[in-house]
Design a protein around this motif. Structure first.
Motif, PDB file in Angstrom:
ATOM      1  N   TRP A  70     -10.449 -10.550 -42.265  1.00  0.00           N
ATOM      2  CA  TRP A  70     -10.362 -10.517 -40.793  1.00  0.00           C
ATOM      3  C   TRP A  70      -8.949 -10.127 -40.354  1.00  0.00           C
ATOM      4  O   TRP A  70      -8.766  -9.297 -39.466  1.00  0.00           O
ATOM      5  CB  TRP A  70     -10.739 -11.887 -40.229  1.00  0.00           C
ATOM      6  N   ARG A  71      -7.928 -10.738 -41.012  1.00  0.00           N
ATOM      7  CA  ARG A  71      -6.540 -10.409 -40.667  1.00  0.00           C
ATOM      8  C   ARG A  71      -6.201  -8.974 -41.061  1.00  0.00           C
ATOM      9  O   ARG A  71      -5.446  -8.285 -40.361  1.00  0.00           O
ATOM     10  CB  ARG A  71      -5.591 -11.390 -41.353  1.00  0.00           C
ATOM     11  N   GLU A  72      -6.770  -8.522 -42.186  1.00  0.00           N
ATOM     12  CA  GLU A  72      -6.522  -7.140 -42.599  1.00  0.00           C
ATOM     13  C   GLU A  72      -7.150  -6.155 -41.621  1.00  0.00           C
ATOM     14  O   GLU A  72      -6.564  -5.109 -41.315  1.00  0.00           O
ATOM     15  CB  GLU A  72      -7.065  -6.922 -44.009  1.00  0.00           C
ATOM     16  N   LEU A  73      -8.323  -6.481 -41.110  1.00  0.00           N
ATOM     17  CA  LEU A  73      -8.938  -5.649 -40.071  1.00  0.00           C
ATOM     18  C   LEU A  73      -8.060  -5.624 -38.821  1.00  0.00           C
ATOM     19  O   LEU A  73      -7.883  -4.581 -38.181  1.00  0.00           O
ATOM     20  CB  LEU A  73     -10.332  -6.176 -39.727  1.00  0.00           C
ATOM     21  N   GLY A  74      -7.520  -6.795 -38.478  1.00  0.00           N
ATOM     22  CA  GLY A  74      -6.627  -6.856 -37.326  1.00  0.00           C
ATOM     23  C   GLY A  74      -5.386  -6.008 -37.525  1.00  0.00           C
ATOM     24  O   GLY A  74      -4.952  -5.285 -36.607  1.00  0.00           O
ATOM     25  N   ALA A  75      -4.794  -6.068 -38.721  1.00  0.00           N
ATOM     26  CA  ALA A  75      -3.598  -5.275 -39.006  1.00  0.00           C
ATOM     27  C   ALA A  75      -3.899  -3.778 -38.963  1.00  0.00           C
ATOM     28  O   ALA A  75      -3.026  -2.970 -38.621  1.00  0.00           O
ATOM     29  CB  ALA A  75      -3.042  -5.662 -40.381  1.00  0.00           C
ATOM     30  N   ALA A  76      -5.129  -3.400 -39.301  1.00  0.00           N
ATOM     31  CA  ALA A  76      -5.533  -1.993 -39.279  1.00  0.00           C
ATOM     32  C   ALA A  76      -5.874  -1.515 -37.870  1.00  0.00           C
ATOM     33  O   ALA A  76      -6.153  -0.328 -37.682  1.00  0.00           O
ATOM     34  CB  ALA A  76      -6.722  -1.777 -40.203  1.00  0.00           C
ATOM     35  N   GLY A  77      -5.882  -2.426 -36.884  1.00  0.00           N
ATOM     36  CA  GLY A  77      -6.169  -2.044 -35.507  1.00  0.00           C
ATOM     37  C   GLY A  77      -7.627  -2.096 -35.124  1.00  0.00           C
ATOM     38  O   GLY A  77      -8.007  -1.597 -34.061  1.00  0.00           O
ATOM     39  N   PHE A  78      -8.470  -2.712 -35.959  1.00  0.00           N
ATOM     40  CA  PHE A  78      -9.910  -2.757 -35.691  1.00  0.00           C
ATOM     41  C   PHE A  78     -10.194  -3.454 -34.359  1.00  0.00           C
ATOM     42  O   PHE A  78     -11.004  -2.973 -33.559  1.00  0.00           O
ATOM     43  CB  PHE A  78     -10.609  -3.488 -36.838  1.00  0.00           C
ATOM     44  N   PHE A  79      -9.538  -4.579 -34.124  1.00  0.00           N
ATOM     45  CA  PHE A  79      -9.833  -5.351 -32.914  1.00  0.00           C
ATOM     46  C   PHE A  79      -9.008  -4.897 -31.707  1.00  0.00           C
ATOM     47  O   PHE A  79      -9.439  -5.055 -30.566  1.00  0.00           O
ATOM     48  CB  PHE A  79      -9.589  -6.842 -33.186  1.00  0.00           C
ATOM     49  N   ALA A  80      -7.821  -4.343 -31.960  1.00  0.00           N
ATOM     50  CA  ALA A  80      -6.947  -3.908 -30.860  1.00  0.00           C
ATOM     51  C   ALA A  80      -7.090  -2.416 -30.581  1.00  0.00           C
ATOM     52  O   ALA A  80      -6.236  -1.835 -29.910  1.00  0.00           O
ATOM     53  CB  ALA A  80      -5.497  -4.243 -31.197  1.00  0.00           C
ATOM     54  N   LEU A  81      -8.161  -1.823 -31.082  1.00  0.00           N
ATOM     55  CA  LEU A  81      -8.320  -0.369 -30.990  1.00  0.00           C
ATOM     56  C   LEU A  81      -8.251   0.138 -29.557  1.00  0.00           C
ATOM     57  O   LEU A  81      -7.669   1.186 -29.280  1.00  0.00           O
ATOM     58  CB  LEU A  81      -9.663   0.022 -31.620  1.00  0.00           C
ATOM     59  N   ARG A  82      -8.826  -0.619 -28.612  1.00  0.00           N
ATOM     60  CA  ARG A  82      -8.889  -0.144 -27.224  1.00  0.00           C
ATOM     61  C   ARG A  82      -7.871  -0.828 -26.309  1.00  0.00           C
ATOM     62  O   ARG A  82      -7.852  -0.557 -25.111  1.00  0.00           O
ATOM     63  CB  ARG A  82     -10.306  -0.340 -26.676  1.00  0.00           C
ATOM     64  N   LEU A  83      -7.039  -1.683 -26.867  1.00  0.00           N
ATOM     65  CA  LEU A  83      -5.971  -2.257 -26.064  1.00  0.00           C
ATOM     66  C   LEU A  83      -4.929  -1.182 -25.760  1.00  0.00           C
ATOM     67  O   LEU A  83      -4.618  -0.350 -26.622  1.00  0.00           O
ATOM     68  CB  LEU A  83      -5.288  -3.404 -26.814  1.00  0.00           C
ATOM     69  N   PRO A  84      -4.333  -1.176 -24.563  1.00  0.00           N
ATOM     70  CA  PRO A  84      -3.265  -0.211 -24.277  1.00  0.00           C
ATOM     71  C   PRO A  84      -2.098  -0.382 -25.250  1.00  0.00           C
ATOM     72  O   PRO A  84      -1.813  -1.487 -25.710  1.00  0.00           O
ATOM     73  CB  PRO A  84      -2.856  -0.562 -22.844  1.00  0.00           C
ATOM     74  N   GLU A  85      -1.438   0.716 -25.542  1.00  0.00           N
ATOM     75  CA  GLU A  85      -0.301   0.654 -26.453  1.00  0.00           C
ATOM     76  C   GLU A  85       0.788  -0.265 -25.916  1.00  0.00           C
ATOM     77  O   GLU A  85       1.488  -0.923 -26.694  1.00  0.00           O
ATOM     78  CB  GLU A  85       0.255   2.063 -26.681  1.00  0.00           C
ATOM     79  N   ALA A  86       0.921  -0.318 -24.598  1.00  0.00           N
ATOM     80  CA  ALA A  86       1.931  -1.186 -23.996  1.00  0.00           C
ATOM     81  C   ALA A  86       1.662  -2.653 -24.294  1.00  0.00           C
ATOM     82  O   ALA A  86       2.586  -3.484 -24.259  1.00  0.00           O
ATOM     83  CB  ALA A  86       1.977  -0.963 -22.484  1.00  0.00           C
TER      84      ALA A  86
END
Length: 382
Positions: A70-86
């Protein structure tokens, strides 16, 4: 609109597939299933088994989420994929998200992936995978007595997946999962890697707003699409390897028809899912999407969910047919795709709910002045 994936999107898909092949290949999937079955069997034996019977955190519970993955997916951007870069995200859209979730569906990756993805930026730790977030996403009445699997005589309440492993429940405000779990009852699940609990409906009824339900339905459709495509691959490969009467069974027309029908269903679902994602992104850019949903794009999402649900379940059944008796054995993976498809079909938007959305959109269009059939929609007779 250009529906062909860009090079960047193809690279994103390939990267996620490589990550999942390394961290959650077939051996990891089967180990997780066997572990869940062993823990579930032990939990169901005897009286007074405490947390183990309830699938509580002390026992890990059937289908426990791999926190490291789960943490590795998070580090890869799986969950934050659509969050703004800011805000620390990747800044992409639903068009990219459906490609990523399609790969997760292909690998049968377990866990509340959609809820945690939607919680990024809303629940602390969701974006980087340090928190596991579930949601009241089963059934069409999140605050009522129904929900998936609630038939005549069913206990009142709401079904929740992965409750014992969750750090938060999307749409419950301040209510911690532990408080819900204390009053929850474990419910048998068709899918060994999707544990279920029934909780009393909180007051007021829980549930994400309409936009989150649209997004959840689309991402779940992408998971179903990945499973539908994977079962096509499994069926075609087995048909080329299994021999009968001195030749591969794929040489027989009946088997060819099954496999071609599976491919057609999967490709129709793929087209609908991709188009809905592009349409939702376009509505978002045009300012037509908000807390109330995606406007007319909601009907496209409903259609995509309907087609993807049917493709996933029907393809798994036809894949079982191609496998013959072997498909019904525990060692084959086909039954896992079928069971997961059944569960996902009840998440975020059921077939009945999707049909209602589509019917409402068709009726609204028919009532527009100048459209054929508008007089009948306005109450005109023959």
């Amino acid at each position: 609109m250009d529906f062909q994936p860009t090079q960047e999107q193809d690279d994103l898909r390939a990267g996620v597939r490589a990550l999942l092949a390394r961290r959650f290949g077939r051996e990891a999937l089967r180990a997780a299933v066997d572990r869940a079955e062993a823990e579930g069997g032990a939990a169901g034996r005897g009286a007074g088994c405490g947390d183990a019977c309830r699938g509580g955190p002390a026992a890990g519970g059937p289908g426990a989420v791999d926190r490291g993955l789960w943490r590795e997916l998070g580090a890869a951007g799986f969950f934050a994929l659509r969050l703004p870069e800011a805000d620390g995200g990747v800044g992409l859209g639903l068009a990219e998200a459906v490609l990523v979730f399609e790969e997760a569906g292909r690998a049968l990756l377990p866990g509340p992936l959609v809820a945690t993805h939607l919680a990024a930026g809303r629940v602390g730790g969701a974006a980087d995978g340090t928190a596991v977030v579930t949601a009241f996403d089963l059934g069409d009445r999140p605050g009522g007595d129904g929900g998936a699997g609630a038939g005549a005589g069913a206990a009142p309440g709401v079904l929740v997946t992965h409750l014992a492993e969750a750090d938060a429940v999307l749409g419950t405000g301040a209510a911690p999962p532990a408080a819900l779990l204390s009053a929850a009852l474990p419910v048998p699940s068709a899918d060994p890697l999707t544990p279920l609990h029934r909780v009393p409906p909180p007051d007021p009824g829980p549930g994400p707003h309409a936009r989150l339900r649209d997004e959840g339905a689309l991402l779940t459709a992408a998971l179903q699409l990945g499973s539908a495509l994977r079962t096509v691959e499994l069926a075609v490969r087995y048909a080329g390897e299994r021999e009968q009467f001195g030749r591969p069974i794929g040489a027989f027309q009946a088997v060819q028809h099954l496999c071609s029908g599976m491919l057609v269903r999967a490709e129709v679902a793929r087209t609908a899912v991709y188009a809905a994602a592009v349409g939702a992104d376009a509505a978002d850019r045009a300012g037509g999407a908000g807390a109330a949903g995606f406007g007319s794009a909601a009907a496209e999402i409903a259609g995509a969910k309907l087609l993807a649900d049917r493709a996933a379940a029907a393809n798994a059944r036809d894949c079982l047919q191609v496998y013959g008796g072997m498909g019904f054995t525990w060692e084959a993976d086909v039954h896992l795709h079928l069971k997961r498809a059944w569960v996902r079909a009840e998440q975020w938007r059921t077939a009945a709910a999707a049909e209602e959305v589509l019917a409402a959109e068709l009726l609204a269009r028919a009532r527009q002045p100048g459209r054929e059939g508008a007089s009948y929609a306005r109450g005109g007779g023959l």
